[in-house]
Write a protein that holds these residues in place. Sequence first.
Motif, PDB file in Angstrom:
ATOM      1  N   GLN A  68       0.836  -1.206   0.000  1.00  0.00           N
ATOM      2  CA  GLN A  68       0.000   0.000   0.000  1.00  0.00           C
ATOM      3  C   GLN A  68       0.872   1.258   0.000  1.00  0.00           C
ATOM      4  O   GLN A  68       0.591   2.221  -0.723  1.00  0.00           O
ATOM      5  N   ASP A  69       1.937   1.256   0.809  1.00  0.00           N
ATOM      6  CA  ASP A  69       2.839   2.410   0.842  1.00  0.00           C
ATOM      7  C   ASP A  69       3.521   2.627  -0.508  1.00  0.00           C
ATOM      8  O   ASP A  69       3.733   3.777  -0.934  1.00  0.00           O
ATOM      9  N   VAL A  70       3.869   1.532  -1.180  1.00  0.00           N
ATOM     10  CA  VAL A  70       4.533   1.644  -2.481  1.00  0.00           C
ATOM     11  C   VAL A  70       3.566   2.150  -3.549  1.00  0.00           C
ATOM     12  O   VAL A  70       3.924   2.963  -4.409  1.00  0.00           O
ATOM     13  N   MET A  71       2.302   1.696  -3.498  1.00  0.00           N
ATOM     14  CA  MET A  71       1.330   2.034  -4.538  1.00  0.00           C
ATOM     15  C   MET A  71       0.725   3.427  -4.369  1.00  0.00           C
ATOM     16  O   MET A  71       0.291   4.040  -5.350  1.00  0.00           O
ATOM     17  N   GLN A  72       0.678   3.940  -3.133  1.00  0.00           N
ATOM     18  CA  GLN A  72      -0.041   5.180  -2.879  1.00  0.00           C
ATOM     19  C   GLN A  72       0.409   6.358  -3.759  1.00  0.00           C
ATOM     20  O   GLN A  72      -0.427   7.083  -4.303  1.00  0.00           O
ATOM     21  N   PRO A  73       1.722   6.591  -3.942  1.00  0.00           N
ATOM     22  CA  PRO A  73       2.132   7.694  -4.831  1.00  0.00           C
ATOM     23  C   PRO A  73       1.595   7.560  -6.254  1.00  0.00           C
ATOM     24  O   PRO A  73       1.249   8.556  -6.883  1.00  0.00           O
ATOM     25  N   GLU A  74       1.524   6.314  -6.769  1.00  0.00           N
ATOM     26  CA  GLU A  74       0.994   6.104  -8.116  1.00  0.00           C
ATOM     27  C   GLU A  74      -0.483   6.472  -8.181  1.00  0.00           C
ATOM     28  O   GLU A  74      -0.948   7.070  -9.144  1.00  0.00           O
ATOM     29  N   PHE A  75      -1.246   6.133  -7.151  1.00  0.00           N
ATOM     30  CA  PHE A  75      -2.659   6.486  -7.098  1.00  0.00           C
ATOM     31  C   PHE A  75      -2.830   8.003  -6.963  1.00  0.00           C
ATOM     32  O   PHE A  75      -3.718   8.592  -7.580  1.00  0.00           O
ATOM     33  N   ASN A  76      -2.011   8.630  -6.141  1.00  0.00           N
ATOM     34  CA  ASN A  76      -2.118  10.085  -5.932  1.00  0.00           C
ATOM     35  C   ASN A  76      -1.922  10.859  -7.225  1.00  0.00           C
ATOM     36  O   ASN A  76      -2.516  11.928  -7.416  1.00  0.00           O
ATOM     37  N   ARG A  77      -1.099  10.330  -8.110  1.00  0.00           N
ATOM     38  CA  ARG A  77      -0.803  11.055  -9.351  1.00  0.00           C
ATOM     39  C   ARG A  77      -2.034  11.212 -10.240  1.00  0.00           C
ATOM     40  O   ARG A  77      -2.081  12.106 -11.080  1.00  0.00           O
ATOM     41  N   VAL A  78      -3.033  10.349 -10.064  1.00  0.00           N
ATOM     42  CA  VAL A  78      -4.256  10.462 -10.866  1.00  0.00           C
ATOM     43  C   VAL A  78      -5.456  10.871 -10.012  1.00  0.00           C
ATOM     44  O   VAL A  78      -6.601  10.745 -10.429  1.00  0.00           O
ATOM     45  N   GLY A  79      -5.194  11.355  -8.780  1.00  0.00           N
ATOM     46  CA  GLY A  79      -6.266  11.882  -7.947  1.00  0.00           C
ATOM     47  C   GLY A  79      -7.041  10.841  -7.162  1.00  0.00           C
ATOM     48  O   GLY A  79      -8.186  11.095  -6.765  1.00  0.00           O
ATOM     49  N   ILE A  80      -6.452   9.659  -6.908  1.00  0.00           N
ATOM     50  CA  ILE A  80      -7.134   8.585  -6.188  1.00  0.00           C
ATOM     51  C   ILE A  80      -6.381   8.285  -4.900  1.00  0.00           C
ATOM     52  O   ILE A  80      -5.143   8.278  -4.879  1.00  0.00           O
ATOM     53  N   GLU A  81      -7.123   8.034  -3.829  1.00  0.00           N
ATOM     54  CA  GLU A  81      -6.525   7.613  -2.572  1.00  0.00           C
ATOM     55  C   GLU A  81      -6.783   6.121  -2.363  1.00  0.00           C
ATOM     56  O   GLU A  81      -7.938   5.681  -2.368  1.00  0.00           O
ATOM     57  N   LEU A  82      -5.710   5.359  -2.196  1.00  0.00           N
ATOM     58  CA  LEU A  82      -5.825   3.931  -1.903  1.00  0.00           C
ATOM     59  C   LEU A  82      -6.063   3.787  -0.406  1.00  0.00           C
ATOM     60  O   LEU A  82      -5.141   3.873   0.402  1.00  0.00           O
ATOM     61  N   GLU A  83      -7.322   3.593  -0.028  1.00  0.00           N
ATOM     62  CA  GLU A  83      -7.698   3.581   1.388  1.00  0.00           C
ATOM     63  C   GLU A  83      -7.179   2.322   2.096  1.00  0.00           C
ATOM     64  O   GLU A  83      -6.602   2.404   3.174  1.00  0.00           O
ATOM     65  N   LYS A  84      -7.393   1.145   1.509  1.00  0.00           N
ATOM     66  CA  LYS A  84      -6.933  -0.107   2.090  1.00  0.00           C
ATOM     67  C   LYS A  84      -6.483  -1.049   0.979  1.00  0.00           C
ATOM     68  O   LYS A  84      -7.015  -1.012  -0.133  1.00  0.00           O
ATOM     69  N   PHE A  85      -5.499  -1.884   1.315  1.00  0.00           N
ATOM     70  CA  PHE A  85      -5.029  -2.896   0.363  1.00  0.00           C
ATOM     71  C   PHE A  85      -4.767  -4.177   1.143  1.00  0.00           C
ATOM     72  O   PHE A  85      -4.046  -4.170   2.148  1.00  0.00           O
ATOM     73  N   TYR A  86      -5.383  -5.274   0.704  1.00  0.00           N
ATOM     74  CA  TYR A  86      -5.260  -6.537   1.412  1.00  0.00           C
ATOM     75  C   TYR A  86      -4.792  -7.640   0.463  1.00  0.00           C
ATOM     76  O   TYR A  86      -5.292  -7.751  -0.661  1.00  0.00           O
ATOM     77  N   ILE A  87      -3.834  -8.443   0.940  1.00  0.00           N
ATOM     78  CA  ILE A  87      -3.458  -9.680   0.266  1.00  0.00           C
ATOM     79  C   ILE A  87      -4.157 -10.804   1.019  1.00  0.00           C
ATOM     80  O   ILE A  87      -3.862 -11.045   2.196  1.00  0.00           O
ATOM     81  N   GLU A  88      -5.074 -11.480   0.381  1.00  0.00           N
ATOM     82  CA  GLU A  88      -5.837 -12.534   1.055  1.00  0.00           C
ATOM     83  C   GLU A  88      -5.163 -13.898   0.938  1.00  0.00           C
ATOM     84  O   GLU A  88      -5.289 -14.731   1.843  1.00  0.00           O
ATOM     85  N   ASN A  89      -4.429 -14.116  -0.146  1.00  0.00           N
ATOM     86  CA  ASN A  89      -3.816 -15.440  -0.304  1.00  0.00           C
ATOM     87  C   ASN A  89      -2.640 -15.355  -1.269  1.00  0.00           C
ATOM     88  O   ASN A  89      -2.699 -14.643  -2.272  1.00  0.00           O
ATOM     89  N   VAL A  90      -1.572 -16.049  -0.918  1.00  0.00           N
ATOM     90  CA  VAL A  90      -0.429 -16.250  -1.815  1.00  0.00           C
ATOM     91  C   VAL A  90      -0.294 -17.748  -2.002  1.00  0.00           C
ATOM     92  O   VAL A  90      -0.088 -18.493  -1.038  1.00  0.00           O
ATOM     93  N   SER A  91      -0.439 -18.220  -3.225  1.00  0.00           N
ATOM     94  CA  SER A  91      -0.448 -19.663  -3.485  1.00  0.00           C
ATOM     95  C   SER A  91       0.738 -20.052  -4.361  1.00  0.00           C
ATOM     96  O   SER A  91       1.302 -19.228  -5.084  1.00  0.00           O
ATOM     97  N   MET A  92       1.094 -21.334  -4.268  1.00  0.00           N
ATOM     98  CA  MET A  92       2.222 -21.864  -5.035  1.00  0.00           C
ATOM     99  C   MET A  92       1.892 -23.298  -5.443  1.00  0.00           C
ATOM    100  O   MET A  92       0.942 -23.883  -4.910  1.00  0.00           O
ATOM    101  N   PRO A  93       2.623 -23.884  -6.372  1.00  0.00           N
ATOM    102  CA  PRO A  93       2.339 -25.256  -6.802  1.00  0.00           C
ATOM    103  C   PRO A  93       2.404 -26.246  -5.637  1.00  0.00           C
ATOM    104  O   PRO A  93       3.184 -26.073  -4.696  1.00  0.00           O
ATOM    105  N   GLU A  94       1.597 -27.304  -5.709  1.00  0.00           N
ATOM    106  CA  GLU A  94       1.540 -28.297  -4.643  1.00  0.00           C
ATOM    107  C   GLU A  94       2.890 -28.991  -4.445  1.00  0.00           C
ATOM    108  O   GLU A  94       3.278 -29.321  -3.319  1.00  0.00           O
TER     109      GLU A  94
END
Length: 377
Positions: free
Chosen positions: A200-226
């Motif tokens: 979220q900290d990394v993405m926020q400047p990119e969002f600000n440049r187009v007038g958007i505020e990234l209020e929350k960002f969640y990673i729900e799952n990171v998956s890999m091959p069995e």
Amino acid sequence: MSIFDEIKKKLSHEFIDIIEWLDTNNETIVHRFERYQNEIKNNAQLIVREGQTAVFINEGQLADVFKPGTYTLNTKNLPILTTLKNWKYGFDSPFKAEVYFVNTRLFTDEKWGTKNPFILSDKRFGLVEIRAFGTYSFRISDSGKFIVNVVGTDGNFTNYEVNEHLKSLIVTRFTDTVGEANLPIELYAANTSELSETCQDVMQPEFNRVGIELEKFYIENVSMPEELKKEIFEYSRLDKLDMAKLAQFKAAKAMELAAKNEGGTAGAGMGMGMGFVLAQQMGGLMGQPGAQPFGSQAAQPQTPPPVPVQVGYFYAVGNQQTGPVSFEKLKELFASRSINRDALIWKQGMTEWAALKEIEELKSFLGGNTPPPLPTT
């Protein structure tokens, strides 16, 4: 349509003096207020409700932005438009301008995910493929900047349209952040909260440049091959095992099995002998003294044995030489993953550096429990 109908339509729109937008669709982010030829009367009323802003565009150029409230449109309330129109002494006739209403409420539970797996490099498992998905929430923080950079001339800009833009941005920045984190592969799934905050900290400047505020960002799952999951689980178990206790356990099992197979006192004796031999062999592999063979007696030394010489090991990390360290310290470094099986090691007597996995007394770090080949006669 007859000429009288056209005149009636023009007059009915020209004398409208209230500009407002009632949001009937929760998916609309930007709505352009339509009027006949974009004409607005002097002293018309502008009504901006909570959760909205109104943006005036003059000939494609950003003018005034209004927050929630009721306004009388004149030179006093339109300072930027007054300057663009060059109204030095006020105006009486209708004027032309585009009015966009922007929905500034919080848009929640928006979905994101990696369409294709992306590749990470892990020190132990090499190149691995992982996927990730989650949710995010956003709001329009700068309506003017958002209109200019994202919406353009779209008269009805929806949540779906902005999400397509945001998802591509999120996936790009997410993969960059995860790649630079350089964590062991199993820690990505175990640290989703910390990783979410970092992204979220990394993405926020990119969002600000187009007038958007990234209020929350969640990673729900990171998956890999069995297959990779199984390797990680096995590696984790091996890393936590007490190899000395494992050798004792296997020796006891061997004695029990031999006694059952042979039967009687002779079988028990044979089983015990086999167990002692196995314990001795495994103890040698683990760098520990083995048990005495059954029936033998240890020779009693007349003089104390020589003082053991501490072997010093040098190791290389990031093309830098470190050491010397003891055998036990080197074992701790391997257990904490500061070095791995391919780390370069050197000790006195070696002609050149060698990988840890190739040095005989260090192979016990790798968890092997196979005895060495029998000597040839």
